[in-house]
Design an enzyme around this catalytic site. Structure first.
Site, short mmCIF file in Angstrom:
data_model
loop_
_atom_site.label_atom_id
_atom_site.label_comp_id
_atom_site.label_asym_id
_atom_site.label_seq_id
_atom_site.Cartn_x
_atom_site.Cartn_y
_atom_site.Cartn_z
CB THR A 129 -0.93 0.01 1.23
OG1 THR A 129 -1.72 -1.18 1.23
CG2 THR A 129 -1.84 1.22 1.21
CB THR A 187 -12.27 -2.22 0.73
OG1 THR A 187 -12.50 -2.24 -0.70
CG2 THR A 187 -11.11 -1.28 1.04
CD GLN A 204 -28.59 -1.29 21.47
OE1 GLN A 204 -27.64 -0.70 20.96
NE2 GLN A 204 -29.62 -0.66 21.97
CD GLU A 222 -4.29 -9.90 4.11
OE1 GLU A 222 -4.47 -10.75 3.24
OE2 GLU A 222 -3.72 -10.14 5.19
CB SER A 282 -8.81 -0.41 -3.70
OG SER A 282 -9.36 -0.45 -2.39
#
Length: 389
Positions: free
Chosen positions: A130, A372, A343, A370, A136
């Protein structure tokens, strides 16, 4: 708690599962809150993970590995993530992104040089893919490597690189542009750059919301030179090597998400049995019990999907579609589970002293790292024939 049916797993898989569970509960669970709070990568814990064999699970014994299958590896990752996602990411990146490319594409000399030390946890490897403008769109990489007088000269930068800055960081697999192909497109190759090479510096990235106990780095290459033989595999095959690496790595990310979902579910179930309102445990109220039932069902579905993808890979059959499906489903599954778990905890779920808060933060990185969720859907859409690749 939900576990795979033990009789459906080989004895060695059950032994590995039990060993990892005992380790993480005894050595990671008591300290992870402090490590997370301080954004601290624990050298002693990672070294212990190497000692018990969590690195190199799928590597052949002649190179120091355990010689087990990918299903075993994912079972181990799931067990780590059940207690902490950060350490599961350390294991997943160390195996899938670090060891994997060398084992799959390295020369015999490269395998002998690096794999034994990587498998025993003496050092870690990272995969530098990256960049600030190439996430991406991995093909947009701007880091360049020029071959001159038998040496590669690398210039550029990378970021969000796991296992790249700690004292254990031993070697980095750098994807770089090494020329131009005949069709005018970039020629992309992967090159091994040992830690400490002049011109190569790594800086720890801090201030992360998620995976705070893992090591994430920003890397800089300024006139960094390594020998020509540090090329991984064939010149110009870096993009294909990256795709192969990510196809396998997605299974480990799916296992991480599945383990995180399992851990969050167990926390919520335990709390619901103990917390009383209106004179009885809240687990007995239909709204809560049905929520927990839905969580348990989704986790079981995710585990089935992941294990099938692993078995396809282990038997040499195409698994890329199932890998993307498992990564997509399990990472988003963890999001649904932790949201319901918080919750159930109510206001207590917002406090750091309750472990569910950390699971809630950690899940988000799994829908990004790795590949999206959007990229996974793109891969799946191509595999089911929506449009040409």
């Amino acid at each position: 708690m939900i576990l795979p049916i033990r009789n459906s797993l080989p004895p060695e898989h059950n032994l590995l599962k039990d060993t990892v569970r005992e380790f993480v509960e005894a050595e990671i669970a008591p300290v992870i809150q402090e490590l997370d709070e301080n954004e601290q990568f624990s050298l002693p814990i990672v070294e212990r993970m190497g000692e018990i064999g969590l690195f190199g699970i799928t590597v052949a014994p002649e190179y120091g590995g355990a010689g087990m299958d990918y299903l075993a590896y994912c079972i181990a990752v799931e067990e780590v993530a059940r207690i902490d996602v950060s350490h599961a990411i350390t294991v997943a990146a160390g195996n899938s992104l670090g060891i994997g490319p060398i084992a799959s594409f390295g020369s015999e000399q490269q395998k002998q040089q690096w794999l034994p030390r990587l498998c025993n946890g003496e050092i870690l490897a990272s995969f530098a893919l990256t960049e600030s403008d190439a996430g991406s769109d991995a093909g947009a990489s701007k880091t360049r490597a020029r071959l001159q007088d038998g040496r590669w000269r690398i210039d550029g930068s990378k970021l969000f690189i796991t296992n790249s800055t700690s004292p254990l960081a031993g070697v980095c697999i750098v994807q770089a542009v090494t020329g131009t192909r005949q069709d005018g497109e970039k020629e992309i190759s992967c090159i091994l750059v040992p830690a400490g090479t002049p011109g190569f510096t790594a800086r720890k990235m801090t201030g992360k919301m998620a995976w705070r106990a893992s090591d994430t780095g920003e890397l800089f290459f300024e006139g960094c030179e390594v020998p020509e033989e540090n090329l991984l595999g064939e010149r110009g095959q870096g993009f294909n090597q990256m795709l192969h690496t990510l196809d396998s790595g997605r299974l480990a990310i799916a296992a991480t998400a599945l383990g995180g979902a399992q851990g969050a579910f167990e926390l919520a179930l335990g709390y619901a049995k103990e917390r009383t309102q209106f004179g009885k445990p809240i687990a007995t109220f239909q709204a809560i019990s049905f929520t927990l039932a839905d969580m348990a069902t989704e986790i079981e579905a995710g585990r089935t999907l992941l294990h099938r993808a692993c078995r396809l890979k282990d038997t040499g059959r195409p698994y890329q579609k199932q890998s993307a499906m498992a990564k997509l489903f399990c990472s988003e599954l963890m999001g649904r589970v932790v949201d319901k778990a918080v919750q159930i905890f109510g206001g207590y779920g917002l406090l750091k002293e309750y472990r569910i808060e950390r699971f809630y933060r950690d899940y988000k990185g799994l829908t990004i790292g790795e590949g999206t969720s959007e990229v996974q859907r793109l891969v799946i859409a191509r595999k089911i024939g929506c449009y040409d690749p």
